[in-house]
Motif scaffolding. Structure first.
Motif, PDB file in Angstrom:
ATOM      1  N   GLU A 129      14.371   2.810   4.725  1.00 20.45           N
ATOM      2  CA  GLU A 129      12.954   3.115   4.595  1.00 20.45           C
ATOM      3  C   GLU A 129      12.687   3.681   3.210  1.00 20.45           C
ATOM      4  OE1 GLU A 129      10.253   6.429   6.545  1.00 20.45           O
ATOM      5  OE2 GLU A 129      10.647   4.808   7.962  1.00 20.45           O
ATOM      6  N   VAL A 130      11.570   3.255   2.614  1.00 21.99           N
ATOM      7  CA  VAL A 130      11.148   3.792   1.318  1.00 21.99           C
ATOM      8  C   VAL A 130       9.739   4.335   1.449  1.00 21.99           C
ATOM      9  CG1 VAL A 130      12.610   2.255  -0.054  1.00 21.99           C
ATOM     10  CG2 VAL A 130      10.280   1.572   0.479  1.00 21.99           C
ATOM     11  N   ARG A 131       9.441   5.298   0.622  1.00 27.92           N
ATOM     12  CA  ARG A 131       8.096   5.866   0.553  1.00 27.92           C
ATOM     13  C   ARG A 131       7.577   5.609  -0.849  1.00 27.92           C
ATOM     14  NH1 ARG A 131       6.265  11.468  -0.793  1.00 27.92           N
ATOM     15  NH2 ARG A 131       4.098  11.534  -0.118  1.00 27.92           N
ATOM     16  N   ASP A 187       0.844  -1.190   0.000  1.00 27.72           N
ATOM     17  CA  ASP A 187       0.000   0.000   0.000  1.00 27.72           C
ATOM     18  C   ASP A 187       0.879   1.239   0.000  1.00 27.72           C
ATOM     19  OD1 ASP A 187      -2.347  -1.496   0.120  1.00 27.72           O
ATOM     20  OD2 ASP A 187      -2.300  -1.563   2.309  1.00 27.72           O
ATOM     21  N   LYS A 188       0.277   2.373  -0.340  1.00 30.52           N
ATOM     22  CA  LYS A 188       1.041   3.623  -0.330  1.00 30.52           C
ATOM     23  C   LYS A 188       1.531   3.929   1.081  1.00 30.52           C
ATOM     24  CE  LYS A 188      -2.776   6.761   0.532  1.00 30.52           C
ATOM     25  NZ  LYS A 188      -3.475   7.944   0.121  1.00 30.52           N
ATOM     26  N   GLY A 189       2.632   4.663   1.163  1.00 24.35           N
ATOM     27  CA  GLY A 189       3.146   5.071   2.462  1.00 24.35           C
ATOM     28  C   GLY A 189       4.609   4.712   2.636  1.00 24.35           C
ATOM     29  N   HIS A 190       5.043   4.753   3.892  1.00 23.37           N
ATOM     30  CA  HIS A 190       6.429   4.459   4.256  1.00 23.37           C
ATOM     31  C   HIS A 190       6.548   2.993   4.650  1.00 23.37           C
ATOM     32  CE1 HIS A 190       7.750   8.697   4.404  1.00 23.37           C
ATOM     33  NE2 HIS A 190       6.479   8.909   4.693  1.00 23.37           N
ATOM     34  N   HIS A 191       7.591   2.331   4.168  1.00 22.69           N
ATOM     35  CA  HIS A 191       7.822   0.918   4.474  1.00 22.69           C
ATOM     36  C   HIS A 191       9.297   0.701   4.782  1.00 22.69           C
ATOM     37  CE1 HIS A 191       3.827  -0.242   3.037  1.00 22.69           C
ATOM     38  NE2 HIS A 191       4.027   0.646   2.077  1.00 22.69           N
ATOM     39  N   ASN A 192       9.567  -0.114   5.801  1.00 22.62           N
ATOM     40  CA  ASN A 192      10.934  -0.496   6.110  1.00 22.62           C
ATOM     41  C   ASN A 192      11.296  -1.706   5.252  1.00 22.62           C
ATOM     42  OD1 ASN A 192      13.387  -0.287   7.649  1.00 22.62           O
ATOM     43  ND2 ASN A 192      12.772  -2.195   8.633  1.00 22.62           N
ATOM     44  N   VAL A 193      12.417  -1.616   4.530  1.00 18.08           N
ATOM     45  CA  VAL A 193      12.909  -2.712   3.695  1.00 18.08           C
ATOM     46  C   VAL A 193      14.189  -3.213   4.339  1.00 18.08           C
ATOM     47  CG1 VAL A 193      13.695  -3.389   1.393  1.00 18.08           C
ATOM     48  CG2 VAL A 193      11.969  -1.588   1.641  1.00 18.08           C
ATOM     49  N   SER A 194      14.228  -4.507   4.648  1.00 21.96           N
ATOM     50  CA  SER A 194      15.433  -5.069   5.264  1.00 21.96           C
ATOM     51  C   SER A 194      15.815  -6.364   4.564  1.00 21.96           C
ATOM     52  CB  SER A 194      15.230  -5.302   6.760  1.00 21.96           C
ATOM     53  OG  SER A 194      14.193  -6.208   6.981  1.00 21.96           O
ATOM     54  N   VAL A 195      17.129  -6.641   4.552  1.00 19.62           N
ATOM     55  CA  VAL A 195      17.661  -7.843   3.912  1.00 19.62           C
ATOM     56  C   VAL A 195      18.723  -8.466   4.806  1.00 19.62           C
ATOM     57  CG1 VAL A 195      17.199  -7.020   1.578  1.00 19.62           C
ATOM     58  CG2 VAL A 195      19.409  -6.593   2.594  1.00 19.62           C
ATOM     59  N   THR A 196      18.816  -9.801   4.752  1.00 19.28           N
ATOM     60  CA  THR A 196      19.861 -10.540   5.453  1.00 19.28           C
ATOM     61  C   THR A 196      20.278 -11.691   4.556  1.00 19.28           C
ATOM     62  OG1 THR A 196      18.851 -10.032   7.588  1.00 19.28           O
ATOM     63  CG2 THR A 196      20.469 -11.816   7.554  1.00 19.28           C
ATOM     64  N   ASP A 197      21.582 -11.792   4.262  1.00 15.60           N
ATOM     65  CA  ASP A 197      22.043 -12.897   3.420  1.00 15.60           C
ATOM     66  C   ASP A 197      22.310 -14.139   4.270  1.00 15.60           C
ATOM     67  OD1 ASP A 197      24.577 -12.621   4.585  1.00 15.60           O
ATOM     68  OD2 ASP A 197      25.502 -11.748   2.808  1.00 15.60           O
ATOM     69  N   THR A 198      22.719 -15.216   3.629  1.00 17.78           N
ATOM     70  CA  THR A 198      22.916 -16.495   4.328  1.00 17.78           C
ATOM     71  C   THR A 198      24.122 -16.478   5.266  1.00 17.78           C
ATOM     72  OG1 THR A 198      24.138 -17.329   2.420  1.00 17.78           O
ATOM     73  CG2 THR A 198      21.778 -17.851   2.525  1.00 17.78           C
ATOM     74  N   HIS A 199      24.962 -15.436   5.168  1.00 11.87           N
ATOM     75  CA  HIS A 199      26.137 -15.316   6.038  1.00 11.87           C
ATOM     76  C   HIS A 199      25.865 -14.371   7.217  1.00 11.87           C
ATOM     77  CE1 HIS A 199      28.488 -17.543   3.148  1.00 11.87           C
ATOM     78  NE2 HIS A 199      28.066 -16.723   2.196  1.00 11.87           N
TER      79      HIS A 199
END
Length: 108
Positions: free
Chosen positions: A91-93, A72-84
């Motif tokens: 944050e993206v809007r 949905d529209k708005g602010h979202h936290n985007v996080s990533v973690t690799d296998t190591h």
């Protein structure tokens, strides 16, 4: 005299109906989801099976290091973690119908 008045009145009513119809179709666009494309790389090469989350949604990247989310529209936290265990977040809007790509380079 009445012929000109009638023509002007009909023209005004038509313009009003066109404006209202245009307003209704625009209102529907505000409910359209946005697309967030998350790309995870290390030294420029895609990382497969990295954990990715956007807001309350999560999944893993494919062989190309990408995962796509509809939000949905708005602010979202985007996080990533690799296998190591290397991780990053930001944050993206997003606006309705927008496509946003977020690229994370988790190093070598």
């Amino acid at each position: 005299m009445f012929g000109k008045f009638k023509c002007a009145l009909i023209s005004l009513m038509s313009a009003g109906l066109i404006f209202c119809a245009g307003t209704v179709s625009i209102a529907g666009d505000w409910n359209e989801p946005a697309t967030v494309i998350v790309q995870v790389t290390a030294a420029g090469s895609p990382i497969e099976d990295a954990e990715v989350s956007v807001g309350d949604q999560s999944d893993t990247t494919g062989y190309n290091g990408n995962r796509v989310f509809q939000v949905d529209k708005g602010h979202h936290n985007v996080s990533v973690t690799d296998t190591h265990g290397n991780s990053d977040s930001r944050e993206v809007r997003v606006n309705p119908g927008e496509i946003v790509q977020v690229t994370f380079d988790l190093g070598a």
